[in-house]
Design a protein around this motif. Structure first.
Motif, PDB file in Angstrom:
ATOM      1  N   UNK A   1       0.773  -1.145  -0.192  1.00  0.00           N
ATOM      2  CA  UNK A   1       0.234  -0.073  -0.135  1.00  0.00           C
ATOM      3  C   UNK A   1       0.807   1.356   0.130  1.00  0.00           C
ATOM      4  N   UNK A   2       1.747   1.323   0.922  1.00  0.00           N
ATOM      5  CA  UNK A   2       2.734   2.599   0.934  1.00  0.00           C
ATOM      6  C   UNK A   2       3.686   2.552  -0.264  1.00  0.00           C
ATOM      7  N   UNK A   3       4.088   1.324  -0.910  1.00  0.00           N
ATOM      8  CA  UNK A   3       5.324   1.352  -1.898  1.00  0.00           C
ATOM      9  C   UNK A   3       4.413   1.951  -3.102  1.00  0.00           C
ATOM     10  N   UNK A   4       3.484   1.905  -3.434  1.00  0.00           N
ATOM     11  CA  UNK A   4       2.474   2.580  -4.664  1.00  0.00           C
ATOM     12  C   UNK A   4       2.297   4.154  -4.423  1.00  0.00           C
ATOM     13  N   UNK A   5       2.530   4.658  -3.420  1.00  0.00           N
ATOM     14  CA  UNK A   5       2.118   6.250  -3.177  1.00  0.00           C
ATOM     15  C   UNK A   5       3.430   6.990  -3.130  1.00  0.00           C
ATOM     16  N   UNK A   6       3.389   7.966  -4.111  1.00  0.00           N
ATOM     17  CA  UNK A   6       4.454   8.890  -3.901  1.00  0.00           C
ATOM     18  C   UNK A   6       3.833  10.260  -4.581  1.00  0.00           C
ATOM     19  N   UNK A   7       4.978  11.427  -4.612  1.00  0.00           N
ATOM     20  CA  UNK A   7       4.410  12.523  -4.943  1.00  0.00           C
ATOM     21  C   UNK A   7       3.894  13.361  -3.800  1.00  0.00           C
ATOM     22  N   UNK A   8       2.902  14.479  -3.749  1.00  0.00           N
ATOM     23  CA  UNK A   8       2.398  15.183  -3.039  1.00  0.00           C
ATOM     24  C   UNK A   8       1.226  14.614  -2.062  1.00  0.00           C
ATOM     25  N   UNK A   9       1.438  14.477  -0.700  1.00  0.00           N
ATOM     26  CA  UNK A   9       0.483  13.634   0.362  1.00  0.00           C
ATOM     27  C   UNK A   9       0.292  14.563   1.375  1.00  0.00           C
ATOM     28  N   UNK A  10      -0.814  14.029   1.945  1.00  0.00           N
ATOM     29  CA  UNK A  10      -1.458  14.827   3.019  1.00  0.00           C
ATOM     30  C   UNK A  10      -1.613  13.555   4.163  1.00  0.00           C
ATOM     31  N   UNK A  11      -0.981  13.996   5.356  1.00  0.00           N
ATOM     32  CA  UNK A  11      -1.344  13.164   6.282  1.00  0.00           C
ATOM     33  C   UNK A  11      -2.541  13.921   7.513  1.00  0.00           C
ATOM     34  N   UNK A  12      -3.429  13.299   8.064  1.00  0.00           N
ATOM     35  CA  UNK A  12      -4.326  13.500   9.035  1.00  0.00           C
ATOM     36  C   UNK A  12      -4.006  12.850  10.108  1.00  0.00           C
ATOM     37  N   UNK A  13      -4.108  13.512  11.602  1.00  0.00           N
ATOM     38  CA  UNK A  13      -3.784  12.701  12.612  1.00  0.00           C
ATOM     39  C   UNK A  13      -4.229  13.802  13.695  1.00  0.00           C
ATOM     40  N   UNK A  14      -3.920  13.063  14.860  1.00  0.00           N
ATOM     41  CA  UNK A  14      -4.512  13.875  16.343  1.00  0.00           C
ATOM     42  C   UNK A  14      -5.740  14.120  16.521  1.00  0.00           C
ATOM     43  N   UNK A  15      -6.760  13.141  15.903  1.00  0.00           N
ATOM     44  CA  UNK A  15      -8.042  13.364  15.949  1.00  0.00           C
ATOM     45  C   UNK A  15      -8.504  13.028  17.506  1.00  0.00           C
ATOM     46  N   UNK A  16      -9.281  13.739  18.023  1.00  0.00           N
ATOM     47  CA  UNK A  16      -9.756  13.472  19.418  1.00  0.00           C
ATOM     48  C   UNK A  16     -10.940  14.445  19.687  1.00  0.00           C
TER      49      UNK A  16
END
Length: 252
Positions: free
Chosen positions: A126-141
């Motif tokens: 899954x992660x080996x096929x993604x490159x370029x510009x990426x957005x990570x979302x986290x810290x949800x509470x």
């Protein structure tokens, strides 16, 4: 910055943003946005929220407004009742998301013996096929007394919408720890792709993370479809769009 290969419908973005914000306003909540993570950490401490995890804590990261933002909901007394964060990462080919994770997790997270975690050489695709510009979302509470309103899902939808508008990245994702996984939550967040056991670890295993990290994500097209559905008053993720990749292929 990598640009989308089509023109984003900014009027539709505003409509979708307004639909979600009206939901917040109907509950008497105020939406705030910022890029100073010391501020949101102070709000968290006042509201007895857990501190931000390794991807966003200001003790390990220094972000400018062009790199990351947070969204917070406050009640009429000014107390924070919900939170989510978003970060923009650029990977030039041949660097992949898996390459990025290998470096980032090692720097930010301990293993069970107090050293730093290490990703094994054999990783899901899954992660080996993604490159370029990426957005990570986290810290949800979300504060316990507000969880029945599904604020976490709405905040993640809005964060994806704002991130697409600001950065035009090609992919958007988050991690869910296996021991807290609820099948409906990633759907409420508007994600359309979910993969269990998305990372493989070397021994000793992580000390603060579940060994089974679950990957949830969207392409830019998926976020555009999300915008259309929200703007038209439809559910964020209709059942006919949902599919799951298992066991290959994660929101802390």
């Amino acid at each position: 910055m990598q640009r989308l290969d089509f023109e984003l419908d900014k009027a539709q973005v505003k409509r979708a943003w307004g639909v979600i914000d009206r939901d917040f306003q109907s509950l008497g909540l105020v939406l705030r946005r910022g890029s100073d993570f010391d501020v949101v950490e102070a709000m968290a401490a006042e509201s007895r929220f857990p501190p931000l995890e390794g991807h966003f804590t200001p003790t390990l990261n220094t972000y400018t407004p062009s790199q990351a933002f947070w969204l917070a909901l406050t009640d009429p007394a000014g107390k924070m009742v919900g939170r989510v964060c978003a970060r923009f990462d650029r990977m030039e080919y041949p660097m992949t998301l898996t390459d990025f994770w290998r470096k980032y997790f090692h720097r930010c997270y301990p293993n069970a013996l107090g050293g730093q975690v290490v990703l094994s050489q054999n990783q899901p695709r899954v992660g080996r096929r993604i490159t370029g510009d990426v957005v990570y979302l986290g810290g949800t509470y979300v504060a316990r007394e507000w969880r029945r309103h599904k604020l976490g899902g709405l905040l993640n939808q809005l964060a994806q919408i704002e991130a697409l508008h600001d950065w035009g990245a090609g992919f958007y994702y988050g991690w869910i720890q296996g021991h807290t996984f609820l099948d409906g939550f990633w759907r409420e967040c508007g994600f359309t792709r979910c993969s269990h056991h998305a990372l493989n670890w070397e021994e000793p295993l992580p000390g603060t993370l579940d060994a089974n990290l679950i990957f949830a994500g969207n392409t830019a097209d998926d976020v555009c479809d999300l915008i259309d559905r929200v703007a038209r008053g439809f559910p964020a993720v209709p059942s006919d769009r949902i599919f799951e990749q298992s066991p290959n292929g994660s929101q802390t």
